[in-house]
Design a protein around this motif. Structure first.
Motif, PDB file in Angstrom:
ATOM      1  N   ALA A   6       0.836  -0.967   0.159  1.00 14.63           N
ATOM      2  CA  ALA A   6       0.095  -0.155   0.224  1.00 14.63           C
ATOM      3  C   ALA A   6       0.912   1.245  -0.244  1.00 14.63           C
ATOM      4  N   ILE A   7       1.841   1.623   0.705  1.00 17.00           N
ATOM      5  CA  ILE A   7       3.021   2.674   0.941  1.00 17.00           C
ATOM      6  C   ILE A   7       3.730   2.876  -0.461  1.00 17.00           C
ATOM      7  N   ILE A   8       3.916   1.685  -1.313  1.00 14.49           N
ATOM      8  CA  ILE A   8       4.965   1.713  -2.507  1.00 14.49           C
ATOM      9  C   ILE A   8       4.041   2.293  -3.764  1.00 14.49           C
ATOM     10  N   LEU A   9       2.066   1.145  -3.552  1.00 13.38           N
ATOM     11  CA  LEU A   9       2.077   2.064  -3.922  1.00 13.38           C
ATOM     12  C   LEU A   9       1.339   3.437  -4.249  1.00 13.38           C
ATOM     13  N   ALA A  10       0.882   4.170  -2.714  1.00  8.52           N
ATOM     14  CA  ALA A  10       0.642   5.507  -2.250  1.00  8.52           C
ATOM     15  C   ALA A  10       1.799   6.448  -3.145  1.00  8.52           C
ATOM     16  N   ILE A  11       3.490   6.196  -2.877  1.00  6.52           N
ATOM     17  CA  ILE A  11       4.730   6.873  -3.314  1.00  6.52           C
ATOM     18  C   ILE A  11       4.147   6.628  -4.782  1.00  6.52           C
ATOM     19  N   VAL A  12       3.747   5.849  -4.934  1.00  6.99           N
ATOM     20  CA  VAL A  12       4.357   5.844  -6.409  1.00  6.99           C
ATOM     21  C   VAL A  12       3.017   6.971  -7.476  1.00  6.99           C
ATOM     22  N   GLN A  13       2.222   6.778  -7.309  1.00  4.83           N
ATOM     23  CA  GLN A  13       0.897   7.672  -7.099  1.00  4.83           C
ATOM     24  C   GLN A  13       1.083   9.416  -6.895  1.00  4.83           C
ATOM     25  N   GLY A  14       1.867   9.589  -5.436  1.00  5.10           N
ATOM     26  CA  GLY A  14       2.043  10.390  -5.733  1.00  5.10           C
ATOM     27  C   GLY A  14       3.293  11.399  -5.805  1.00  5.10           C
ATOM     28  N   ILE A  15       3.755  10.406  -6.562  1.00  5.08           N
ATOM     29  CA  ILE A  15       4.799  10.775  -7.630  1.00  5.08           C
ATOM     30  C   ILE A  15       4.746  11.178  -9.539  1.00  5.08           C
ATOM     31  N   THR A  16       3.663  10.228  -9.541  1.00  6.99           N
ATOM     32  CA  THR A  16       2.845  10.068 -11.083  1.00  6.99           C
ATOM     33  C   THR A  16       1.896  10.789 -11.200  1.00  6.99           C
ATOM     34  N   GLU A  17       1.479  11.538 -10.122  1.00  7.53           N
ATOM     35  CA  GLU A  17      -0.012  12.236 -10.854  1.00  7.53           C
ATOM     36  C   GLU A  17       0.882  12.977 -11.016  1.00  7.53           C
ATOM     37  N   PRO A  18       1.181  14.201 -10.735  1.00  2.61           N
ATOM     38  CA  PRO A  18       1.727  14.891 -11.588  1.00  2.61           C
ATOM     39  C   PRO A  18       2.923  15.124 -11.910  1.00  2.61           C
ATOM     40  N   PHE A  19       3.132  14.498 -12.924  1.00  2.00           N
ATOM     41  CA  PHE A  19       4.274  14.701 -13.614  1.00  2.00           C
ATOM     42  C   PHE A  19       4.073  13.794 -14.371  1.00  2.00           C
ATOM     43  N   PRO A  20       4.628  14.096 -15.501  1.00  2.00           N
ATOM     44  CA  PRO A  20       3.877  13.636 -17.046  1.00  2.00           C
ATOM     45  C   PRO A  20       4.407  11.979 -17.668  1.00  2.00           C
ATOM     46  N   ILE A  21       4.143  10.842 -15.875  1.00  2.00           N
ATOM     47  CA  ILE A  21       4.105   9.932 -16.488  1.00  2.00           C
ATOM     48  C   ILE A  21       3.111   8.761 -16.422  1.00  2.00           C
ATOM     49  N   SER A  22       1.834   8.855 -15.267  1.00  2.00           N
ATOM     50  CA  SER A  22       1.288   8.539 -16.319  1.00  2.00           C
ATOM     51  C   SER A  22       1.009   7.569 -14.673  1.00  2.00           C
ATOM     52  N   SER A  23       0.104   7.938 -14.144  1.00  2.07           N
ATOM     53  CA  SER A  23      -0.171   7.496 -11.909  1.00  2.07           C
ATOM     54  C   SER A  23      -0.797   6.134 -12.858  1.00  2.07           C
ATOM     55  N   LEU A  24      -1.376   5.953 -13.622  1.00  2.81           N
ATOM     56  CA  LEU A  24      -2.740   5.303 -13.829  1.00  2.81           C
ATOM     57  C   LEU A  24      -1.705   3.696 -14.455  1.00  2.81           C
ATOM     58  N   GLY A  25      -1.081   3.974 -15.187  1.00  2.80           N
ATOM     59  CA  GLY A  25      -0.024   3.086 -16.072  1.00  2.80           C
ATOM     60  C   GLY A  25       0.831   2.599 -15.334  1.00  2.80           C
ATOM     61  N   HIS A  26       1.583   2.802 -13.961  1.00  4.18           N
ATOM     62  CA  HIS A  26       2.294   2.987 -13.333  1.00  4.18           C
ATOM     63  C   HIS A  26       1.595   1.171 -11.916  1.00  4.18           C
ATOM     64  N   ALA A  27       0.578   2.063 -11.973  1.00  2.00           N
ATOM     65  CA  ALA A  27      -0.385   1.772 -10.906  1.00  2.00           C
ATOM     66  C   ALA A  27      -0.859  -0.020 -11.471  1.00  2.00           C
ATOM     67  N   VAL A  28      -0.935  -0.040 -12.519  1.00  2.00           N
ATOM     68  CA  VAL A  28      -0.590  -1.285 -13.230  1.00  2.00           C
ATOM     69  C   VAL A  28       0.108  -1.953 -13.984  1.00  2.00           C
ATOM     70  N   LEU A  29       1.635  -1.632 -14.232  1.00  2.00           N
ATOM     71  CA  LEU A  29       2.523  -2.071 -14.257  1.00  2.00           C
ATOM     72  C   LEU A  29       3.378  -2.609 -12.952  1.00  2.00           C
ATOM     73  N   ILE A  30       3.366  -1.572 -11.788  1.00  4.42           N
ATOM     74  CA  ILE A  30       4.207  -2.028 -11.123  1.00  4.42           C
ATOM     75  C   ILE A  30       3.860  -3.509 -10.281  1.00  4.42           C
TER      76      ILE A  30
END
Length: 280
Positions: A6-30
């Motif tokens: 949960a913490i890893i996914l939350a960190i990824v969400q926080g990073i990828t939401e503002p940056f142009p690298i797709s939060s949804l894509g990372h949530a599926v791929l990781i």
């Protein structure tokens, strides 16, 4: 899902939401690359997802509260007639830019859900996201002249076109912020202003997603474990998104001319490595 996941996914969400690298894509791929046995479409995952959006929304609101206060105070006429008209215009631009994604999401959300379960397709879309970021920078350089107009100088047509770009984010792996920044740059904004308009646009979309998710879980009984994971996730995603939003705005403001290129190269590499990792 464990608390660590949960913490890893939350960190990824926080990073990828503002940056142009797709939060949804990372949530599926990781989870796919790390072989986590998670069903992100399960109703049990919904409270966690909702709280991630709450954390992200609070972070973006904290970054842009002065912008929103200026807009609404201006609309009420506190700073004179000129500022009132300008504030109304910016508010209308944000509404118009949001309309295409709302319509397209309502029409095609269910049709696109099958793509969410295919991490290999998501890896391909992430690479496409990288190509679009790099192509936008190339097209902008070909024009040979950079404009530095404010958000209020956009036409309603420009806002609608940026909103159409935002619809690309319905495909996991294509970034919402990346797509809207592409649209903003091609409509004459500089990197810093395009990034600001993109993150202002994000807040109504994230708010709508949060309300929708909260409504869907209105009759759900949430266990203590899920509640702990969700609250922890919201806090971590919020702090991470706050830091990354401030970093991104400063980076784009100070590197006009090539700011999207590093993110484009990252998406190409990340998509390629994710595809290889999924295969093997």
């Amino acid at each position: 899902m464990t608390l660590f996941q949960a913490i890893i996914l939350a960190i990824v969400q926080g990073i990828t939401e503002p940056f142009p690298i797709s939060s949804l894509g990372h949530a599926v791929l990781i989870p796919a690359v790390l072989h986590w046995n998670l069903d992100e479409h399960s109703p049990l995952f919904l409270p966690f997802l909702t709280m991630l959006h709450v954390g992200t929304l609070l972070a973006l609101t904290a970054v842009f509260w002065q912008d929103w206060m200026a807009i609404f105070s201006g609309i009420l006429g506190r700073y004179g007639r000129h500022r009132q008209l300008e504030s109304v215009r910016v508010f209308l631009l944000l509404i118009v830019a949001t309309i295409p994604a709302v319509i397209m999401g309502a029409l095609f959300e269910h049709a696109l859900r099958s793509v969410f379960g295919n991490p290999f397709a998501v890896a391909g879309f992430l690479m496409l996201n990288g190509l679009l970021l790099i192509a936008t920078e190339w097209l902008r350089r070909q024009r040979g002249r950079y404009q530095h107009k404010p958000i209020a100088a956009l036409q309603l047509k420009d806002a609608f076109i940026i909103g159409i770009w935002q619809c690309l984010a319905l495909l996991p792996g294509l970034s919402r912020s990346g797509a809207t920044m592409n649209g903003g740059l091609l409509r004459g904004l500089d990197h810093g202003t395009a990034a600001r308009f993109s993150l202002l646009m994000a807040q109504p979309i994230v708010l709508a997603a949060t309300v929708k998710e909260a409504w869907e879980m209105r009759h759900m009984t949430i266990s203590h474990e899920v509640m702990v994971q969700s609250v922890a996730g919201a806090a971590v995603a919020g702090v991470t998104a706050l830091i990354c939003s401030l970093v991104m705005l400063r980076f784009f403001r100070n590197h006009d001319g090539w700011a999207l290129t590093p993110f484009g190269l990252y998406c190409l590499l990340a998509g390629l490595l994710a595809g290889v990792g999924i295969i093997f």
